[in-house]
Structure formats: structure tokens, C-alpha cells
Design a protein around this motif. Structure first.
Motif, PDB file in Angstrom:
ATOM      1  N   MET A 110       0.793  -0.649  -0.054  1.00  0.00           N
ATOM      2  CA  MET A 110      -0.054   0.686  -0.259  1.00  0.00           C
ATOM      3  C   MET A 110       0.952   1.388  -0.182  1.00  0.00           C
ATOM      4  N   SER A 111       0.450   2.155  -0.461  1.00  0.00           N
ATOM      5  CA  SER A 111       1.268   3.430  -0.651  1.00  0.00           C
ATOM      6  C   SER A 111       0.890   4.514   0.812  1.00  0.00           C
ATOM      7  N   LEU A 112       1.755   5.126   1.036  1.00  0.00           N
ATOM      8  CA  LEU A 112       1.475   5.938   2.643  1.00  0.00           C
ATOM      9  C   LEU A 112       0.336   6.707   2.220  1.00  0.00           C
ATOM     10  N   VAL A 113      -0.339   7.073   1.649  1.00  0.00           N
ATOM     11  CA  VAL A 113      -1.360   7.887   1.491  1.00  0.00           C
ATOM     12  C   VAL A 113      -2.769   6.855   1.873  1.00  0.00           C
ATOM     13  N   ALA A 114      -2.903   5.633   1.325  1.00  0.00           N
ATOM     14  CA  ALA A 114      -2.923   4.463   0.990  1.00  0.00           C
ATOM     15  C   ALA A 114      -3.089   3.977   2.960  1.00  0.00           C
ATOM     16  N   ARG A 115      -2.195   3.724   3.546  1.00  0.00           N
ATOM     17  CA  ARG A 115      -2.073   3.407   4.995  1.00  0.00           C
ATOM     18  C   ARG A 115      -3.030   4.456   5.560  1.00  0.00           C
ATOM     19  N   ILE A 116      -2.347   5.484   5.603  1.00  0.00           N
ATOM     20  CA  ILE A 116      -2.733   6.368   6.946  1.00  0.00           C
ATOM     21  C   ILE A 116      -4.439   6.752   6.160  1.00  0.00           C
ATOM     22  N   GLU A 117      -4.906   6.452   5.303  1.00  0.00           N
ATOM     23  CA  GLU A 117      -6.752   6.680   4.947  1.00  0.00           C
ATOM     24  C   GLU A 117      -7.156   5.176   6.064  1.00  0.00           C
ATOM     25  N   ALA A 118      -5.715   3.757   5.836  1.00  0.00           N
ATOM     26  CA  ALA A 118      -6.316   2.722   6.377  1.00  0.00           C
ATOM     27  C   ALA A 118      -6.777   2.590   7.972  1.00  0.00           C
ATOM     28  N   ALA A 119      -5.459   3.580   8.640  1.00  0.00           N
ATOM     29  CA  ALA A 119      -5.090   3.370   9.907  1.00  0.00           C
ATOM     30  C   ALA A 119      -6.201   4.416  10.438  1.00  0.00           C
ATOM     31  N   THR A 120      -7.130   5.874  10.074  1.00  0.00           N
ATOM     32  CA  THR A 120      -7.118   6.588  10.401  1.00  0.00           C
ATOM     33  C   THR A 120      -8.965   5.856  10.610  1.00  0.00           C
ATOM     34  N   PRO A 121      -8.982   6.172  12.145  1.00  0.00           N
ATOM     35  CA  PRO A 121     -10.290   5.604  12.872  1.00  0.00           C
ATOM     36  C   PRO A 121     -11.796   6.123  12.239  1.00  0.00           C
ATOM     37  N   ALA A 122     -12.623   5.705  11.780  1.00  0.00           N
ATOM     38  CA  ALA A 122     -14.177   5.964  11.103  1.00  0.00           C
ATOM     39  C   ALA A 122     -14.191   7.291  12.548  1.00  0.00           C
ATOM     40  N   HIS A 123     -14.193   7.069  13.251  1.00  0.00           N
ATOM     41  CA  HIS A 123     -15.502   7.974  13.945  1.00  0.00           C
ATOM     42  C   HIS A 123     -14.425   9.807  14.406  1.00  0.00           C
ATOM     43  N   ARG A 124     -12.705   9.072  14.136  1.00  0.00           N
ATOM     44  CA  ARG A 124     -12.684  10.405  14.468  1.00  0.00           C
ATOM     45  C   ARG A 124     -12.522  11.872  13.158  1.00  0.00           C
ATOM     46  N   ASP A 125     -13.070  12.967  13.889  1.00  0.00           N
ATOM     47  CA  ASP A 125     -12.606  14.326  13.698  1.00  0.00           C
ATOM     48  C   ASP A 125     -12.132  14.529  12.541  1.00  0.00           C
ATOM     49  N   ARG A 126     -12.439  14.449  11.880  1.00  0.00           N
ATOM     50  CA  ARG A 126     -11.144  15.126  10.808  1.00  0.00           C
ATOM     51  C   ARG A 126     -10.548  16.183   9.779  1.00  0.00           C
ATOM     52  N   THR A 127     -11.745  17.457  11.003  1.00  0.00           N
ATOM     53  CA  THR A 127     -12.093  18.780  10.294  1.00  0.00           C
ATOM     54  C   THR A 127     -10.847  19.327  12.150  1.00  0.00           C
ATOM     55  N   ILE A 128     -11.457  18.748  12.988  1.00  0.00           N
ATOM     56  CA  ILE A 128     -10.396  19.235  14.402  1.00  0.00           C
ATOM     57  C   ILE A 128      -9.354  18.809  14.111  1.00  0.00           C
ATOM     58  N   ASP A 129      -8.500  18.043  13.291  1.00  0.00           N
ATOM     59  CA  ASP A 129      -7.728  17.703  13.224  1.00  0.00           C
ATOM     60  C   ASP A 129      -6.770  18.676  12.486  1.00  0.00           C
ATOM     61  N   ALA A 130      -7.676  18.570  11.301  1.00  0.00           N
ATOM     62  CA  ALA A 130      -7.237  20.393   9.844  1.00  0.00           C
ATOM     63  C   ALA A 130      -7.081  21.374  10.997  1.00  0.00           C
ATOM     64  N   LEU A 131      -7.732  21.780  11.274  1.00  0.00           N
ATOM     65  CA  LEU A 131      -8.038  22.680  12.916  1.00  0.00           C
ATOM     66  C   LEU A 131      -6.723  23.078  13.804  1.00  0.00           C
ATOM     67  N   ARG A 132      -6.217  22.252  13.977  1.00  0.00           N
ATOM     68  CA  ARG A 132      -5.115  21.893  14.642  1.00  0.00           C
ATOM     69  C   ARG A 132      -3.813  21.970  13.783  1.00  0.00           C
ATOM     70  N   ALA A 133      -3.653  21.159  12.706  1.00  0.00           N
ATOM     71  CA  ALA A 133      -2.621  21.816  11.734  1.00  0.00           C
ATOM     72  C   ALA A 133      -2.334  22.945  11.190  1.00  0.00           C
ATOM     73  N   VAL A 134      -3.812  24.277  11.308  1.00  0.00           N
ATOM     74  CA  VAL A 134      -3.570  25.213  10.175  1.00  0.00           C
ATOM     75  C   VAL A 134      -3.377  26.727  11.909  1.00  0.00           C
ATOM     76  N   ALA A 135      -3.319  25.745  13.101  1.00  0.00           N
ATOM     77  CA  ALA A 135      -2.884  26.366  14.130  1.00  0.00           C
ATOM     78  C   ALA A 135      -1.647  26.505  14.326  1.00  0.00           C
ATOM     79  N   ILE A 136      -1.077  25.131  14.082  1.00  0.00           N
ATOM     80  CA  ILE A 136       1.203  24.682  13.901  1.00  0.00           C
ATOM     81  C   ILE A 136       1.226  25.791  13.037  1.00  0.00           C
ATOM     82  N   VAL A 137       0.765  25.839  11.834  1.00  0.00           N
ATOM     83  CA  VAL A 137       1.055  25.996  10.577  1.00  0.00           C
ATOM     84  C   VAL A 137       1.549  27.835  10.607  1.00  0.00           C
ATOM     85  N   GLY A 138       0.319  28.117  11.920  1.00  0.00           N
ATOM     86  CA  GLY A 138       0.118  29.893  11.445  1.00  0.00           C
ATOM     87  C   GLY A 138       0.964  29.831  12.286  1.00  0.00           C
ATOM     88  N   VAL A 139       1.656  29.169  14.148  1.00  0.00           N
ATOM     89  CA  VAL A 139       2.319  30.079  14.503  1.00  0.00           C
ATOM     90  C   VAL A 139       4.217  29.588  14.362  1.00  0.00           C
TER      91      VAL A 139
END
Length: 362
Positions: free
Chosen positions: A1-30
């Protein structure tokens, strides 16, 4: 599997990806904010003697950029959401895991930099240079103490939101307002540490409220214009600094401790997030979009701990070439444009540091 596919497969279905995106924006901004405003200036007559400067001091036109890059409110909001979701029914194990993950990267940073600091001192580095290095390394870590304090109080804060809803924010806002009054009067400096925790508790509580279903999507159209109106009123009518970060000559900073302006800015930013959250969630279901967000979240503490080290390493290396534009020269003229050209170099250095030290965050 490609790295992208492995990350997708390892992500729990219940995980709120929007919060992770918000955290990523916060880290990049700082990180980008620190790289863009941390001017390290070398004395032409004594290149090893450094002092710090800010490109914001004489350029009010750059101040709106601080409204975009000062993203700590988003980070604490994401932390509150994670605390509410992660500590349900298992508060003590969750706290232990959380504290360990936060503390380990900082400990590794200390293990590397304490000997380096002693070496610089032994080599008779100028005191001004030591002060710049100390400031760049230590000051960004202050928020971890606040984050640890709020993390330790997460079960109590979650209970407060459960019982009082959004009214649980009122004590935090009132303490920040009281601290702002004392700053205008020049009294009660002892309130500042209390106001720092109380100020960032407000977005942290909002994150808990979102996780518990207390903060609806329709709050977005209220928070965005309300935050903008409050911030504008504080600057235009109450004399608050317009910059979201400290600027030499302003007298006091909206960030140290967080002022009502900092809370208004966080409210406006979170209003935008709530407005675009549904569309963002659909976008993040694409594996190619989600993979870099997930990767950055897995290395968030490593990136934060080492980003100023990356700047320092490039700066030390630049000493051998003189006062290059955007590096070791005064932040005047076209300095902001030149600094932008150094960002890929800083990022490359940071990538190398993350490759070496990310293992301690896993």
C-alpha cells in the motif's frame, strides 16, 4: 500500500478530521508567525553579537498578517475538543498518556540544548546573543504550561460545560477583562499568570462545548461578526494595540497575557471554522488531502518544539556568509520579502530535525 493509503486505512472512522485540520492550521500559523517576526540582527562590527528585532515595529501595514498567523486560540480549541472526547470514562489513563506525549518532546529538546547552551557560554558568546537564543527557544514553550494546566483540569471543565453550557465561559472572560483594566491602570501584575490560564481556557471550553454538542454550527455566524466587531471596538474605542502579537513600542501586548482582543480574534477565527466545517469535512475525506493533515498532527509537538531551533541553525550557518538579506540584517526596507525567501530553508532544516526527533513523540 502507498503511504497515503496506509494513513487512510489507519484513520478511525469516528475521528473528526476537521479538528485535526484546525490543529494543523494552528501549528502552521504559529510556526510561520515566529519565523516571520523573529528578526535576529548581527552587529556589523561584531558579527557574533546578536540582538532581536521585530519587522512590525515600523510597519503598521503588516499588522493584519498577525490576525491570520496568531492561531493559539485554534490550538486550545482543538485541545479542548480532544480532552472532552478522550477523557470520557477514563480520565486518569488519558491524563497520564497526554502528559507523557506533551512532556517527552520538551525533555528531548532540553537534553540537546542544555549542553549546547553550556558550550556557547564556554565559548564566551556575547550576552546579547545568549539572550536571543534563550528567548527564541524558551518563550514559545510558555503555552505548554498553560496547556498542561488546562489538560489537568479537563474533567472539571467538561463537567462545567455539561452543567452550565456556554455560560461556563463567563468567569474566564471576566478575569481577562479584569486583567486588562489593571494593565491600563498599571496595577496588579500578579493577575497576569491567572489571566493567561483563564484567557486560553475560553477557547478550550468552546472546544469542549463542540465535542459535547453544546456549540452548534449556527454559532459561526454569531462568533465571526461578533469577534470582528469586538476587536475593532477594542482597538478604535478602548486603545488596545491592533497587533495580535507583541510589538516593541506598543506598551503592552495582546498576547502576554491574552487580552479581550485576543479572545475576540479567537472568536472570529472559530466562527470561520464553524461556517466551513461541513464543507471541510467532505474535502478531508479525500485521502490525498487527509494524509498531510494526519502526518502533521502526528508530529505536532515535534514541529512546535524544534521550529525555532531550525531558524537558529540556519542563522548560525548564515554567519559564515555575512549579513544576508532577510537573515542577520536589520528588518528594514524589503526585509519582509527577503524573509519569505528563507522560509523554505527553515522548513528544510525543520524537516531534518523532525526526522531525527519525531521518534520521541510516537
Amino acid at each position: 500500500m502507498s503511504l497515503v493509503a496506509r494513513i487512510e486505512a489507519a484513520t478511525p472512522a469516528h475521528r473528526d478530521r476537521t479538528i485535526d485540520a484546525l490543529r494543523a492550521v494552528a501549528i502552521v500559523g504559529v510556526v510561520l508567525g515566529h519565523w516571520l517576526v523573529s528578526a535576529v540582527v548581527s552587529d556589523p562590527a561584531r558579527p557574533a553579537a546578536w540582538h532581536g528585532a521585530s519587522p512590525l515595529a515600523d510597519r503598521p501595514a503588516l499588522i493584519p498578517a498577525t490576525w491570520l498567523l496568531q492561531t493559539l486560540g485554534l490550538f486550545f480549541f482543538a485541545g479542548g475538543y480532544a480532552a472532552a472526547r478522550g477523557s470520557r470514562g477514563r480520565a486518569l489513563p488519558w491524563l497520564a498518556t497526554r502528559f507523557t506525549r506533551l512532556a517527552r518532546p520538551v525533555a528531548v529538546l532540553a537534553v540537546v540544548w542544555v549542553p549546547a547552551w553550556l558550550l556557547l557560554s564556554a565559548m564566551s558568546a556575547p550576552e546579547s546573543t545568549l539572550h536571543v537564543v534563550r528567548s527564541l527557544l524558551v518563550h514559545p514553550l510558555w503555552f505548554l504550561l498553560v496547556f498542561l494546566a488546562l489538560t489537568g483540569c479537563a474533567p472539571l471543565l467538561r463537567a462545567a460545560v455539561t452543567r452550565y453550557g456556554l455560560w461556563s465561559l463567563m468567569p474566564s472572560v471576566a478575569l481577562v477583562a479584569a486583567c486588562d483594566v489593571t494593565r491600563h491602570l498599571g496595577t496588579a501584575d500578579w493577575l497576569h499568570p491567572v489571566a493567561t490560564v483563564a484567557g486560553w481556557a475560553a477557547p478550550y471550553l468552546l472546544g469542549i462545548a463542540l465535542a459535547q454538542g453544546v456549540l452548534p454550527r449556527r454559532a459561526g455566524p454569531v462568533l465571526l461578526p461578533g469577534g470582528i466587531a469586538a476587536g475593532a471596538g477594542l482597538v478604535l474605542l478602548a486603545g488596545y494595540p491592533a497587533s495580535a502579537v507583541g510589538v516593541p513600542g506598543d506598551g503592552w501586548s495582546n498576547l502576554d497575557p491574552p487580552s479581550l482582543f485576543a479572545l475576540a480574534l479567537a472568536a472570529a477565527q472559530l466562527g470561520v471554522f464553524l461556517l466551513v466545517r461541513d464543507r471541510l469535512a467532505a474535502w478531508l475525506r479525500r485521502p490525498l488531502v487527509w494524509a498531510p493533515i494526519a502526518a502533521l498532527n502526528l508530529a505536532a509537538m515535534t514541529v512546535y518544539c524544534w521550529h525555532q531551533t531550525a531558524l537558529l541553525l540556519v542563522t548560525f550557518a548564515g554567519m559564515t556568509l555575512g549579513r544576508l538579506p532577510g537573515l542577520l540584517d536589520e528588518p528594514a526596507g524589503a526585509w519582509p520579502v527577503h524573509r519569505l525567501l528563507w522560509l523554505p530553508v527553515f522548513a528544510l532544516a525543520l524537516a531534518g530535525l523532525c526526522s531525527a526527533f519525531h521518534r520521541f513523540e510516537k
